[in-house]
Design a protein around this motif. Structure first.
Motif, PDB file in Angstrom:
ATOM      1  N   VAL A  60     -13.686 -11.867  -7.507  1.00  8.09           N
ATOM      2  CA  VAL A  60     -12.259 -12.089  -8.272  1.00  8.09           C
ATOM      3  C   VAL A  60     -11.317 -12.107  -6.805  1.00  8.09           C
ATOM      4  N   PRO A  61     -10.492 -13.242  -6.690  1.00  5.46           N
ATOM      5  CA  PRO A  61      -9.522 -13.304  -5.707  1.00  5.46           C
ATOM      6  C   PRO A  61      -8.440 -12.031  -5.895  1.00  5.46           C
ATOM      7  N   HIS A  62      -8.408 -11.355  -4.936  1.00  8.22           N
ATOM      8  CA  HIS A  62      -7.425 -10.108  -5.018  1.00  8.22           C
ATOM      9  C   HIS A  62      -7.058  -9.190  -3.721  1.00  8.22           C
ATOM     10  N   SER A  63      -6.085  -8.626  -3.578  1.00 10.10           N
ATOM     11  CA  SER A  63      -5.802  -7.854  -2.703  1.00 10.10           C
ATOM     12  C   SER A  63      -5.769  -6.406  -3.051  1.00 10.10           C
ATOM     13  N   PHE A  64      -5.902  -5.402  -2.203  1.00  9.82           N
ATOM     14  CA  PHE A  64      -5.820  -3.915  -2.509  1.00  9.82           C
ATOM     15  C   PHE A  64      -4.789  -3.236  -1.661  1.00  9.82           C
ATOM     16  N   LEU A  65      -4.462  -2.064  -2.190  1.00 12.92           N
ATOM     17  CA  LEU A  65      -3.446  -1.081  -1.540  1.00 12.92           C
ATOM     18  C   LEU A  65      -3.949   0.362  -1.688  1.00 12.92           C
ATOM     19  N   LYS A  66      -4.217   1.129  -0.825  1.00 10.63           N
ATOM     20  CA  LYS A  66      -4.521   2.395  -0.812  1.00 10.63           C
ATOM     21  C   LYS A  66      -3.175   3.377  -0.720  1.00 10.63           C
ATOM     22  N   VAL A  67      -3.157   4.239  -1.907  1.00 14.00           N
ATOM     23  CA  VAL A  67      -2.049   5.427  -1.710  1.00 14.00           C
ATOM     24  C   VAL A  67      -2.767   6.690  -2.087  1.00 14.00           C
ATOM     25  N   ALA A  68      -2.088   7.728  -1.545  1.00 11.48           N
ATOM     26  CA  ALA A  68      -2.582   8.957  -1.844  1.00 11.48           C
ATOM     27  C   ALA A  68      -2.470   9.477  -3.204  1.00 11.48           C
ATOM     28  N   ASP A  69      -3.314  10.271  -3.517  1.00 12.11           N
ATOM     29  CA  ASP A  69      -3.308  10.757  -5.029  1.00 12.11           C
ATOM     30  C   ASP A  69      -2.186  11.919  -5.213  1.00 12.11           C
ATOM     31  N   PHE A  70      -1.162  11.620  -5.340  1.00 13.90           N
ATOM     32  CA  PHE A  70       0.094  12.651  -5.823  1.00 13.90           C
ATOM     33  C   PHE A  70       1.118  11.858  -6.457  1.00 13.90           C
ATOM     34  N   ARG A  75       5.227   5.862  -8.905  1.00 13.67           N
ATOM     35  CA  ARG A  75       5.493   5.914  -7.439  1.00 13.67           C
ATOM     36  C   ARG A  75       4.750   5.044  -6.802  1.00 13.67           C
ATOM     37  N   PRO A  76       3.311   4.506  -7.097  1.00 19.29           N
ATOM     38  CA  PRO A  76       3.030   3.370  -6.178  1.00 19.29           C
ATOM     39  C   PRO A  76       3.292   2.290  -6.845  1.00 19.29           C
ATOM     40  N   TYR A  77       3.862   1.894  -7.896  1.00 21.22           N
ATOM     41  CA  TYR A  77       4.466   0.571  -8.449  1.00 21.22           C
ATOM     42  C   TYR A  77       5.619   0.324  -7.816  1.00 21.22           C
ATOM     43  N   PHE A  78       6.471   1.426  -7.320  1.00 19.86           N
ATOM     44  CA  PHE A  78       7.552   1.005  -6.429  1.00 19.86           C
ATOM     45  C   PHE A  78       7.069   0.698  -4.799  1.00 19.86           C
ATOM     46  N   ILE A  79       5.979   1.294  -4.506  1.00 18.09           N
ATOM     47  CA  ILE A  79       5.601   1.010  -3.281  1.00 18.09           C
ATOM     48  C   ILE A  79       5.163  -0.511  -3.124  1.00 18.09           C
ATOM     49  N   ALA A  80       4.290  -0.792  -4.129  1.00 11.89           N
ATOM     50  CA  ALA A  80       4.078  -2.304  -4.356  1.00 11.89           C
ATOM     51  C   ALA A  80       5.211  -3.153  -4.268  1.00 11.89           C
ATOM     52  N   ALA A  81       5.994  -3.025  -5.097  1.00 10.79           N
ATOM     53  CA  ALA A  81       7.329  -3.832  -4.954  1.00 10.79           C
ATOM     54  C   ALA A  81       7.966  -3.846  -3.496  1.00 10.79           C
ATOM     55  N   GLU A  82       7.780  -2.853  -2.730  1.00  9.73           N
ATOM     56  CA  GLU A  82       8.407  -2.844  -1.481  1.00  9.73           C
ATOM     57  C   GLU A  82       7.777  -3.649  -0.489  1.00  9.73           C
ATOM     58  N   LYS A  83       6.455  -3.511  -0.638  1.00 10.95           N
ATOM     59  CA  LYS A  83       5.354  -4.190   0.177  1.00 10.95           C
ATOM     60  C   LYS A  83       4.885  -5.743   0.081  1.00 10.95           C
ATOM     61  N   TYR A  84       5.106  -6.004  -1.191  1.00 11.83           N
ATOM     62  CA  TYR A  84       4.670  -7.426  -1.712  1.00 11.83           C
ATOM     63  C   TYR A  84       6.158  -8.280  -1.958  1.00 11.83           C
ATOM     64  N   ASP A  85       6.006  -9.425  -1.657  1.00  9.40           N
ATOM     65  CA  ASP A  85       7.300 -10.343  -2.011  1.00  9.40           C
ATOM     66  C   ASP A  85       7.163 -11.214  -2.952  1.00  9.40           C
ATOM     67  N   SER A  86       6.164 -11.174  -4.159  1.00 13.70           N
ATOM     68  CA  SER A  86       6.049 -11.694  -5.445  1.00 13.70           C
ATOM     69  C   SER A  86       7.442 -11.640  -6.034  1.00 13.70           C
ATOM     70  N   GLN A  87       7.949 -12.807  -6.762  1.00 19.59           N
ATOM     71  CA  GLN A  87       9.170 -12.658  -7.375  1.00 19.59           C
ATOM     72  C   GLN A  87       9.150 -11.740  -8.587  1.00 19.59           C
ATOM     73  N   TYR A  88       7.942 -11.845  -9.348  1.00 19.45           N
ATOM     74  CA  TYR A  88       7.925 -10.867 -10.494  1.00 19.45           C
ATOM     75  C   TYR A  88       6.558 -10.062 -10.350  1.00 19.45           C
ATOM     76  N   PHE A  89       6.746  -8.763 -10.838  1.00 21.43           N
ATOM     77  CA  PHE A  89       5.542  -8.002 -10.640  1.00 21.43           C
ATOM     78  C   PHE A  89       5.066  -7.314 -12.467  1.00 21.43           C
ATOM     79  N   CYS A  90       3.747  -7.488 -12.819  1.00 20.79           N
ATOM     80  CA  CYS A  90       3.378  -7.148 -14.086  1.00 20.79           C
ATOM     81  C   CYS A  90       2.501  -5.957 -13.488  1.00 20.79           C
ATOM     82  N   TYR A  91       2.875  -4.664 -14.250  1.00 19.28           N
ATOM     83  CA  TYR A  91       2.209  -3.299 -13.868  1.00 19.28           C
ATOM     84  C   TYR A  91       1.517  -3.053 -15.131  1.00 19.28           C
TER      85      TYR A  91
END
Length: 250
Positions: A60-70, A75-91
């Motif tokens: 399955v084509p994909h990428s991954f991001l590791k975040v701490a468990d707190f 919180r990680p949704y906003f991190i993803a939006a900051e780090k990746y440049d897609s125009q739209y995000f589906c969470y």
């Protein structure tokens, strides 16, 4: 990179089974539109811990991001939006299960429309500030305590009907997401405030002059005043599209 990034949160403490429940229908039901898949691994401290998940994703084509468990899901949704440049995000949260084909296309057709800032699979009119009936039925000593708590909560949450899109499955433009004031989202109360508070995501989107819609399995988008009369079912707390394309327990 695609214009759309589908973000799925995987928490180590949940184990492998919820991820299997997400991945099987993800592979079975075509999304209907090209997208990138981003897996957020939350709380995976060692590389070896993600190997069983990556093995399932080997084709399955994909990428991954590791975040701490707190903190909570947002919180990680906003991190993803900051780090990746897609125009739209589906969470999609850890327990989301896709139920129908063209699930992403149904979201995209609405979020891509002028004046729409947020779309979701489920929404609510409920408020954690509670109702007067619960207070009237209390013993006197509890009544005072509950009344004080209710007044405190009323400072941060609107009373019923407190319209808001639930964050277990939603889509938003990156530039809108990055404008949301959110803080660290470290406690459950922070998460409630951001999902359904007076300054939550839905309210902030509306303050930008944009609409928030529920999208059903039928592909239709419903404004907040239609949630109780259109293709929806209702309970005391939640309204969701009857033939919703995603199921999620939280």
């Amino acid at each position: 990179m695609s214009d759309i990034c589908v973000v799925h949160l995987v928490r180590q403490k949940n184990g492998l089974e919820p991820f299997r429940h997400f991945l099987t229908p993800y592979l079975e039901y075509p999304a209907g539109v090209d997208h990138d898949l981003l897996i957020i691994y939350k709380g995976f401290n060692r590389e070896a811990d993600i190997e069983p998940y990556e093995k399932l994703l080997q084709d399955v084509p994909h990428s991954f991001l590791k975040v701490a468990d707190f903190g909570f899901d947002l919180r990680p949704y906003f991190i993803a939006a900051e780090k990746y440049d897609s125009q739209y995000f589906c969470y999609l949260n850890s327990f989301s299960v896709i139920l129908d084909k063209d699930w992403l296309l149904k979201f995209y057709r609405h979020i891509n429309q002028p004046g729409v800032g947020l779309v979701g699979a489920t929404g609510s009119w409920g408020s954690i500030s509670g109702g007067s009936n619960a207070i009237r039925e209390c013993p006197p000593y509890e009544k005072l305590v509950r009344l004080l708590i209710r007044k405190l909560l009323a400072m941060y949450f609107d009373c019923f009907p407190n319209y808001h899109i639930r964050t277990n499955g939603f889509m938003i433009a990156r530039n809108t997401m990055l404008k949301i004031k959110h803080g660290m989202v470290l406690t459950k109360m922070h998460a409630w405030l951001l999902e359904s508070g007076k300054n939550g995501i839905t309210r902030q989107v509306e303050q930008m002059g944009l609409r928030s819609l529920l999208v059903g399995k039928d592909g239709k988008g419903y404004d907040k005043h239609e949630w109780n009369v259109s293709n929806t079912t209702s309970s005391s707390w939640e309204l969701k599209c009857m033939d919703c394309w995603v199921s999620s327990c939280r």
